[in-house]
Design a protein around this motif. Sequence first.
Motif, PDB file in Angstrom:
ATOM      1  N   PHE A 192      49.859  37.605  42.921  1.00 52.93           N
ATOM      2  CA  PHE A 192      48.475  38.053  42.682  1.00 52.93           C
ATOM      3  C   PHE A 192      48.592  39.127  41.520  1.00 52.93           C
ATOM      4  CE2 PHE A 192      45.543  41.762  42.854  1.00 52.93           C
ATOM      5  CZ  PHE A 192      44.172  41.050  42.667  1.00 52.93           C
ATOM      6  N   CYS A 193      49.337  40.122  41.616  1.00 50.01           N
ATOM      7  CA  CYS A 193      49.570  40.920  40.508  1.00 50.01           C
ATOM      8  C   CYS A 193      50.123  40.761  39.271  1.00 50.01           C
ATOM      9  CB  CYS A 193      50.229  42.286  41.224  1.00 50.01           C
ATOM     10  SG  CYS A 193      48.991  43.432  42.047  1.00 50.01           S
ATOM     11  N   VAL A 194      50.837  39.567  39.242  1.00 47.22           N
ATOM     12  CA  VAL A 194      51.348  39.148  37.802  1.00 47.22           C
ATOM     13  C   VAL A 194      50.062  38.672  37.166  1.00 47.22           C
ATOM     14  CG1 VAL A 194      52.278  37.101  36.894  1.00 47.22           C
ATOM     15  CG2 VAL A 194      53.570  38.398  38.837  1.00 47.22           C
ATOM     16  N   ILE A 195      49.138  38.200  38.024  1.00 52.75           N
ATOM     17  CA  ILE A 195      47.728  37.689  37.393  1.00 52.75           C
ATOM     18  C   ILE A 195      47.184  38.866  36.852  1.00 52.75           C
ATOM     19  CG2 ILE A 195      45.643  36.522  37.755  1.00 52.75           C
ATOM     20  CD1 ILE A 195      47.136  34.711  39.778  1.00 52.75           C
ATOM     21  N   LEU A 196      47.010  39.929  37.792  1.00 56.50           N
ATOM     22  CA  LEU A 196      46.194  41.141  37.466  1.00 56.50           C
ATOM     23  C   LEU A 196      46.728  41.853  36.167  1.00 56.50           C
ATOM     24  CD1 LEU A 196      45.407  43.931  39.914  1.00 56.50           C
ATOM     25  CD2 LEU A 196      46.610  44.504  37.784  1.00 56.50           C
ATOM     26  N   LEU A 197      48.006  42.109  36.259  1.00 58.32           N
ATOM     27  CA  LEU A 197      48.690  42.595  35.058  1.00 58.32           C
ATOM     28  C   LEU A 197      48.487  41.625  33.511  1.00 58.32           C
ATOM     29  CD1 LEU A 197      52.202  43.822  36.684  1.00 58.32           C
ATOM     30  CD2 LEU A 197      50.331  45.374  35.724  1.00 58.32           C
ATOM     31  N   GLY A 198      48.408  40.545  33.754  1.00 56.04           N
ATOM     32  CA  GLY A 198      48.273  39.478  32.697  1.00 56.04           C
ATOM     33  C   GLY A 198      46.861  39.710  32.101  1.00 56.04           C
ATOM     34  N   LEU A 199      45.958  39.844  33.153  1.00 62.94           N
ATOM     35  CA  LEU A 199      44.553  40.010  32.606  1.00 62.94           C
ATOM     36  C   LEU A 199      44.106  41.194  31.857  1.00 62.94           C
ATOM     37  CD1 LEU A 199      42.689  38.296  35.677  1.00 62.94           C
ATOM     38  CD2 LEU A 199      42.336  37.645  33.168  1.00 62.94           C
ATOM     39  N   ALA A 246      44.045  53.472  37.290  1.00 63.67           N
ATOM     40  CA  ALA A 246      44.297  53.138  38.772  1.00 63.67           C
ATOM     41  C   ALA A 246      44.540  51.777  38.846  1.00 63.67           C
ATOM     42  CB  ALA A 246      42.873  53.314  39.202  1.00 63.67           C
ATOM     43  N   ILE A 247      44.279  51.023  37.966  1.00 61.30           N
ATOM     44  CA  ILE A 247      44.524  49.504  38.225  1.00 61.30           C
ATOM     45  C   ILE A 247      46.039  49.231  37.799  1.00 61.30           C
ATOM     46  CG2 ILE A 247      43.713  48.473  36.093  1.00 61.30           C
ATOM     47  CD1 ILE A 247      42.499  46.199  37.572  1.00 61.30           C
ATOM     48  N   LEU A 272      40.491  48.227  44.579  1.00 60.76           N
ATOM     49  CA  LEU A 272      39.697  47.648  43.639  1.00 60.76           C
ATOM     50  C   LEU A 272      38.234  47.983  43.551  1.00 60.76           C
ATOM     51  CD1 LEU A 272      41.315  43.951  43.342  1.00 60.76           C
ATOM     52  CD2 LEU A 272      41.558  45.942  41.655  1.00 60.76           C
ATOM     53  N   GLU A 273      37.645  47.781  44.866  1.00 62.15           N
ATOM     54  CA  GLU A 273      36.243  48.133  44.881  1.00 62.15           C
ATOM     55  C   GLU A 273      36.032  49.816  44.913  1.00 62.15           C
ATOM     56  OE1 GLU A 273      34.900  44.878  48.222  1.00 62.15           O
ATOM     57  OE2 GLU A 273      35.506  46.612  49.015  1.00 62.15           O
ATOM     58  N   SER A 274      37.163  50.615  44.956  1.00 66.94           N
ATOM     59  CA  SER A 274      36.692  52.019  44.493  1.00 66.94           C
ATOM     60  C   SER A 274      36.749  52.261  43.297  1.00 66.94           C
ATOM     61  CB  SER A 274      38.083  52.758  45.437  1.00 66.94           C
ATOM     62  OG  SER A 274      39.052  52.532  44.691  1.00 66.94           O
ATOM     63  N   LEU A 275      36.976  51.442  42.355  1.00 68.28           N
ATOM     64  CA  LEU A 275      37.007  51.791  40.867  1.00 68.28           C
ATOM     65  C   LEU A 275      35.656  52.096  40.391  1.00 68.28           C
ATOM     66  CD1 LEU A 275      39.571  48.734  39.332  1.00 68.28           C
ATOM     67  CD2 LEU A 275      40.010  51.460  39.986  1.00 68.28           C
ATOM     68  N   HIS A 276      35.591  52.875  39.207  1.00 70.54           N
ATOM     69  CA  HIS A 276      34.380  53.343  38.604  1.00 70.54           C
ATOM     70  C   HIS A 276      33.466  52.046  38.392  1.00 70.54           C
ATOM     71  CE1 HIS A 276      35.173  57.609  38.673  1.00 70.54           C
ATOM     72  NE2 HIS A 276      36.362  57.470  38.131  1.00 70.54           N
ATOM     73  N   ILE A 277      33.948  51.057  37.736  1.00 66.91           N
ATOM     74  CA  ILE A 277      33.266  49.867  37.515  1.00 66.91           C
ATOM     75  C   ILE A 277      32.376  49.245  38.429  1.00 66.91           C
ATOM     76  CG2 ILE A 277      34.978  48.282  37.137  1.00 66.91           C
ATOM     77  CD1 ILE A 277      34.047  47.132  34.702  1.00 66.91           C
ATOM     78  N   PHE A 278      32.995  49.298  39.603  1.00 63.27           N
ATOM     79  CA  PHE A 278      32.492  48.656  40.641  1.00 63.27           C
ATOM     80  C   PHE A 278      31.425  49.577  41.440  1.00 63.27           C
ATOM     81  CE2 PHE A 278      36.167  45.870  40.265  1.00 63.27           C
ATOM     82  CZ  PHE A 278      35.595  44.635  39.879  1.00 63.27           C
TER      83      PHE A 278
END
Length: 298
Positions: A192-199, A246-247, A272-278
């Motif tokens: 999953f985090c390979v996808i996260l970092l790619g994005l 953070a991400i 993730l849900e604790s990030l400012h954007i969300f």
Amino acid sequence: MEFAKLKVFTSEELKACTNNFNKMNLVGLIQFGKLYGGKIKGCMTGTEEVEFLSNPTMNGHPNLAKLIGYCFEEEVKGVVYDLSPLDTLHNLMVKDDLNWLQRMNVILEIARLLKFLHGQDKPYLVFNINASHIVLNQDFMPKLIDFGLISKQDIGEMSTQKKQITMRRQCDDPYFTLRGGNWETSCEVFSFCVILLGLIAKRTCELEKLDRLMHIWAKKEYKPQCSLVHKSLQEDWGYHAEDGIAITELGMCCIEFFPRNRPNMKDVVERLESLHIFQRLGDSRPHKRDKRYHHNAM
């Protein structure tokens, strides 16, 4: 949807709706074949995929492709999904088509899906999570496809047949690759985090180049309290510098070599849900494909 209610398609019907599998209808390549778009008037690697998607618990999940039928003839073997694909996530990852908010939405939706699958009484293990097996629809909602390796079983169990299948190296857990043993939920946290970092970095993996594997690149570039977010995305509406750090930190935790040091998907979703954007947007996050927040978008 029960297995018996699925439509059984003939190879001729699938040829007709895809214009004989015309390359113009090709959405993308996946591990067990090709994904084509087409219209049906009103592809499968084994029965596990049909059984999984026809399970009432899974059917209708917003991030799982909806199964409407299958074909299992000698000439053509495939499943038929009901979706309106924009493109595969792999193809969109490096483009300007996805702004920061949309990328973060995709990351959170995939994380919630894996939390849901791993949270069953007997966790579902996907085994082949990568950006080529995730399609975005016209509203940029991610849909997981290609469930040829999906299993509902005790953690760690893996059939002999599945052990013999070569999974895509760019999302492989290096601990599992080097040490062997059982495929567990921690392996899917890594994928999953390979996808996260790619994005967040607007990068894809190149199998021919070792330094282009996401986890190797990230560990080389990472510095504490710094962000791996691509510079163009840092200019987007909704981007917050603290979120970038953070991400990035979350991504680095998830690609730790030793599985015991990685968070589980429940922890990932919470972070993730604790990030400012969300926190700012809540669950009313819009999917506006006609709105672009940085000047490089087409």
